[in-house]
Write a protein that holds these residues in place. Structure first.
Motif, short mmCIF file in Angstrom:
data_model
loop_
_atom_site.label_atom_id
_atom_site.label_comp_id
_atom_site.label_asym_id
_atom_site.label_seq_id
_atom_site.Cartn_x
_atom_site.Cartn_y
_atom_site.Cartn_z
N LYS A 231 -7.51 -0.22 10.90
CA LYS A 231 -6.81 1.05 11.16
C LYS A 231 -5.69 0.86 12.16
O LYS A 231 -4.60 1.45 12.01
N ASP A 238 -7.61 7.66 11.53
CA ASP A 238 -8.78 7.75 10.66
C ASP A 238 -8.46 7.15 9.30
O ASP A 238 -7.30 7.08 8.90
N GLY A 247 -13.05 12.47 10.03
CA GLY A 247 -12.06 11.57 9.44
C GLY A 247 -12.42 11.25 8.00
O GLY A 247 -12.78 12.13 7.21
N ASP A 251 -14.92 5.82 7.68
CA ASP A 251 -15.18 5.86 9.12
C ASP A 251 -16.66 6.05 9.42
O ASP A 251 -17.16 5.60 10.44
#
Length: 274
Positions: A231, A238, A247, A251
């Motif tokens: 990320k 997210d 998110g 996640d």
């Protein structure tokens, strides 16, 4: 307050759907498949791979292929060999991801060989979740549920202990909020919860669940850090927006996706020595 309520509702719906599916094999098969497709779409976007149909086709073929051959042809030697091959490749890919987490500024699989990442990092994680739920070729969903509970306990107490007592940063370049104290707190309470899981699920003994708690805490934390690095490289907070307040689905599942092959490996070793 409204944001906290939204987060709680979406989290409870996710947990309820997952736990509810554990009581019927076909429901779990469907839920994990849908979770896999959503996570795959989020991961493709994360690594900028515009080939969802291709990666989804590979995931679908492997997912249902392993389910069919493992659950229908339970005595097939070829099936066991295929699982072993998948386990070896997946383990090597995950070990390289761990190495890259500590040694590389960027994740090499982010820019090259991305199909390896989608297949043997993400898709394999869901396949091994399915195999954990069918340990020794019989539907044993409480093994998978226990693994999820260990992840939830580890994550929750790592956050709580880290927030209140954390001083030493665990991996500040990737996840500034994670602390050594938080990791140790999550590990401790996961180990404590392993006693209750062993007592009330009637699956494995306490020692086996205690080892699984350590595996989940270590590899689950590494999986969370690896996704955080993906990320960070993609410059997003997210992986998606499907779960308000949380998110993306990736996640929430990054820890169990990464830990699942190692959980299954331990279960296979346990079946050989017992």
């Amino acid at each position: 307050m409204k944001e906290l309520l939204t987060r709680a509702i979406s989290g409870l719906l996710y947990v309820a759907l997952l736990i509810g599916s554990m009581y019927w094999e076909n429901a779990l098969l469907a839920v994990l498949y849908i979770f896999g497709l959503v996570s795959l779409a989020e991961f493709n976007k994360l690594i900028k791979l515009n080939a969802f149909l291709i990666t989804a086709a590979i995931f679908t073929f492997l997912y249902f292929g392993f389910w069919y051959w493992c659950m229908i042809h339970t005595s097939s030697t070829g099936t066991n060999e295929a699982i072993q091959i998948l386990l070896v490749i997946t383990s090597f890919v995950n070990l390289f991801l761990i190495k890259d987490l500590f040694t590389e500024k960027k994740m090499p699989l982010f820019e090259s060989k991305r199909y390896i990442a989608t297949t043997f990092y993400l898709s394999s994680g869901f396949i091994f979740m399915l195999l954990i739920a069918n340990y020794l070729n019989s539907f044993t969903p409480f093994l998978l549920l226990g693994s999820f509970i260990l992840v939830w306990v580890n994550d929750s107490f790592a956050y709580l202990v880290g927030k209140n007592f954390g001083r030493q940063k665990l991996f500040p370049s990737v996840s500034p909020k994670k602390t050594v104290e938080g990791f140790l707190g999550g590990l401790f309470f996961a180990c404590v919860s392993s006693y209750f899981i062993a007592t009330y699920t009637g699956t494995l003994g306490f020692t086996s669940w205690l080892i699984l708690a350590i595996i989940v805490s270590v590899f689950g934390t590494l999986g969370d850090l690896i996704e955080s690095k993906f990320k960070r490289q993609a410059e997003v907070k997210d992986s998606g927006v499907i779960m308000p307040g949380h998110g993306g689905l990736l996640d929430r599942l990054d820890s169990i996706i990464f830990a699942a092959p190692f959980i299954y490996l331990f279960l296979r070793i346990l079946s050989y020595v017992s």
